[in-house]
Design a protein around this motif. Structure first.
Motif, PDB file in Angstrom:
ATOM      1  N   UNK A 223     -26.712  62.951  95.693  1.00 16.29           N
ATOM      2  CA  UNK A 223     -27.469  61.745  95.414  1.00 16.29           C
ATOM      3  C   UNK A 223     -26.464  60.397  95.093  1.00 16.29           C
ATOM      4  N   UNK A 224     -26.849  59.442  95.771  1.00 14.38           N
ATOM      5  CA  UNK A 224     -25.771  58.489  95.885  1.00 14.38           C
ATOM      6  C   UNK A 224     -26.004  57.203  95.010  1.00 14.38           C
ATOM      7  N   UNK A 225     -27.103  57.053  94.379  1.00 17.48           N
ATOM      8  CA  UNK A 225     -27.238  56.162  93.471  1.00 17.48           C
ATOM      9  C   UNK A 225     -28.258  56.535  92.203  1.00 17.48           C
ATOM     10  N   UNK A 226     -28.244  55.409  91.155  1.00 19.63           N
ATOM     11  CA  UNK A 226     -29.167  55.559  90.258  1.00 19.63           C
ATOM     12  C   UNK A 226     -28.182  55.906  88.910  1.00 19.63           C
ATOM     13  N   UNK A 227     -28.960  56.213  87.830  1.00 21.87           N
ATOM     14  CA  UNK A 227     -28.086  56.533  86.598  1.00 21.87           C
ATOM     15  C   UNK A 227     -27.985  57.836  86.305  1.00 21.87           C
ATOM     16  N   UNK A 228     -27.456  58.346  85.227  1.00 20.89           N
ATOM     17  CA  UNK A 228     -26.931  59.763  85.127  1.00 20.89           C
ATOM     18  C   UNK A 228     -26.082  60.448  86.057  1.00 20.89           C
ATOM     19  N   UNK A 229     -24.895  59.382  85.979  1.00 21.95           N
ATOM     20  CA  UNK A 229     -24.065  59.793  87.147  1.00 21.95           C
ATOM     21  C   UNK A 229     -23.438  61.333  86.966  1.00 21.95           C
ATOM     22  N   UNK A 230     -23.279  61.840  85.514  1.00 21.37           N
ATOM     23  CA  UNK A 230     -22.851  63.021  85.527  1.00 21.37           C
ATOM     24  C   UNK A 230     -23.701  64.199  86.118  1.00 21.37           C
ATOM     25  N   UNK A 231     -24.931  64.055  86.091  1.00 20.38           N
ATOM     26  CA  UNK A 231     -26.068  64.969  86.489  1.00 20.38           C
ATOM     27  C   UNK A 231     -26.126  64.849  87.778  1.00 20.38           C
ATOM     28  N   UNK A 232     -25.897  63.737  88.552  1.00 24.35           N
ATOM     29  CA  UNK A 232     -25.952  63.571  90.013  1.00 24.35           C
ATOM     30  C   UNK A 232     -24.611  64.422  90.429  1.00 24.35           C
ATOM     31  N   UNK A 233     -23.566  64.168  89.681  1.00 28.03           N
ATOM     32  CA  UNK A 233     -22.340  64.623  90.334  1.00 28.03           C
ATOM     33  C   UNK A 233     -22.317  66.004  89.927  1.00 28.03           C
ATOM     34  N   UNK A 234     -23.084  66.641  89.101  1.00 24.89           N
ATOM     35  CA  UNK A 234     -23.153  68.192  88.850  1.00 24.89           C
ATOM     36  C   UNK A 234     -23.951  68.783  89.975  1.00 24.89           C
TER      37      UNK A 234
END
Length: 328
Positions: A223-234
């Protein structure tokens, strides 16, 4: 003439005696050191060096107390990249730079605006919580592009994360950076894969970063955008086949922490943490590893306080005994 030859033979033999003893000594030391300097035997190596690191001067023995930390710094190279914003430079970044981050092998500070005073580099991203995914992924892309060969492990931390880098290296000393793994404060999945809290900091292997650099721009993978960057990176790591490994010590005590130290000592936990923490929320000093790695929400002068308590304050007469706390 025979006597001359005999003298020559005797002198030659005498000359070989110290060479023989040196060779035998070197062989003995080599046989002693080679098995224990492998990463899986770090604890034995530490005790061997500790018992052989001093020299006698009169009636005193002088020891080098920092030898193991220095050797780990050479063998377990850690790049730290710190995510910040222009408003936090003087109130947070200044303290990060002068405390824990100076122990990293390489420090990269990333923001939306460059700052020459602190060596902050800018990436093309906005500020705000809804930009955290772009900022997290963008920071890792920058590190992959410019610093892949500068380290073996790559730590992402916030500007209010305090990290004991020596303990991080100790955890990683048992691990293989050529495997797709990463470590942090283990959170339960709210998607497909478990992930690490961003505030606690998390560290990825070189193979994990390499996989991200090659495929992290693919929106079907990450996922390339939005909040919760840690969850997206995971979720991105999971899609790339990167494993989030357990970071607790051999007694199940925690090493990465998404809250500040007092919250764990006194049990001041927000309700949401009980649903997220994959290892179960525990309070009290006995639940925190002696080789703790990180805490979150440590800001400004609080970093100076931790720096003093960890690296300067010492109880007189007590010896710091090495412990074997990694899981095997």
């Amino acid at each position: 003439m025979a006597n001359v030859r005999l003298c020559i033979v005797l002198v030659s033999a005498m000359a070989l005696v110290p060479i023989f003893y040196f060779t035998a000594f070197s062989f003995t030391i080599t046989r002693t050191l080679l098995p224990i300097t492998r990463k899986e035997n770090l604890f034995q190596y530490a005790h061997f060096r500790e018992s052989n690191s001093g020299y006698t001067s009169g009636s005193s023995i002088v020891h080098d107390p920092d030898f193991l930390a220095r050797e780990l710094a050479e063998r377990v190279r850690v790049l730290c990249w710190v995510m910040t914003s222009p408003d936090n430079v003087e109130t947070r970044v200044k303290y990060v730079v002068r405390t824990w981050a100076r122990r990293c092998n390489k420090l990269v500070i990333i923001s939306s605006k460059a700052n020459d005073t602190y060596g902050i580099v800018a990436i093309n991203v906005g500020e705000g919580r809804d930009q955290l995914t772009q900022k997290t992924l963008g920071g890792f892309h920058y590190v992959y592009k410019h610093h892949l060969d500068d380290a073996d492990w790559f730590l992402k931390a916030d500007d209010d994360t305090y990290v004991i880098v020596e303990n991080l290296r100790y955890l990683l000393s048992n691990e293989d950076t050529h495997k797709p793994v990463y470590f942090g404060h283990h959170f339960n999945s709210i998607g497909t894969f478990d992930y690490s809290s961003g505030g606690s900091g998390f560290v990825v292997s070189k193979e994990a970063l390499r996989r991200f650099g090659r495929a992290g721009n693919n929106s079907t993978v990450c996922r390339q955008n939005g909040s919760a960057g840690d969850e997206a990176f995971g979720q991105c790591m999971g899609n790339l086949g990167v494993e989030l490994k357990n970071s607790t010590d051999r007694y199940g005590r925690t090493r990465f922490h998404c809250l500040k130290p007092s919250d764990y000592v006194f049990g001041n936990f927000p309700e949401w943490l009980f649903n997220y923490d994959a290892n179960g929320v525990k309070k009290g000093m006995e639940s925190i590893s002696d080789y703790v790695i990180s805490f979150h929400y440590v800001r400004g002068e609080q970093m100076d306080l931790l720096e003093y308590l960890i690296y300067h304050a010492k109880p007189y007469g007590l010896k710091n005994v090495l412990q074997d706390l990694n899981q095997h």
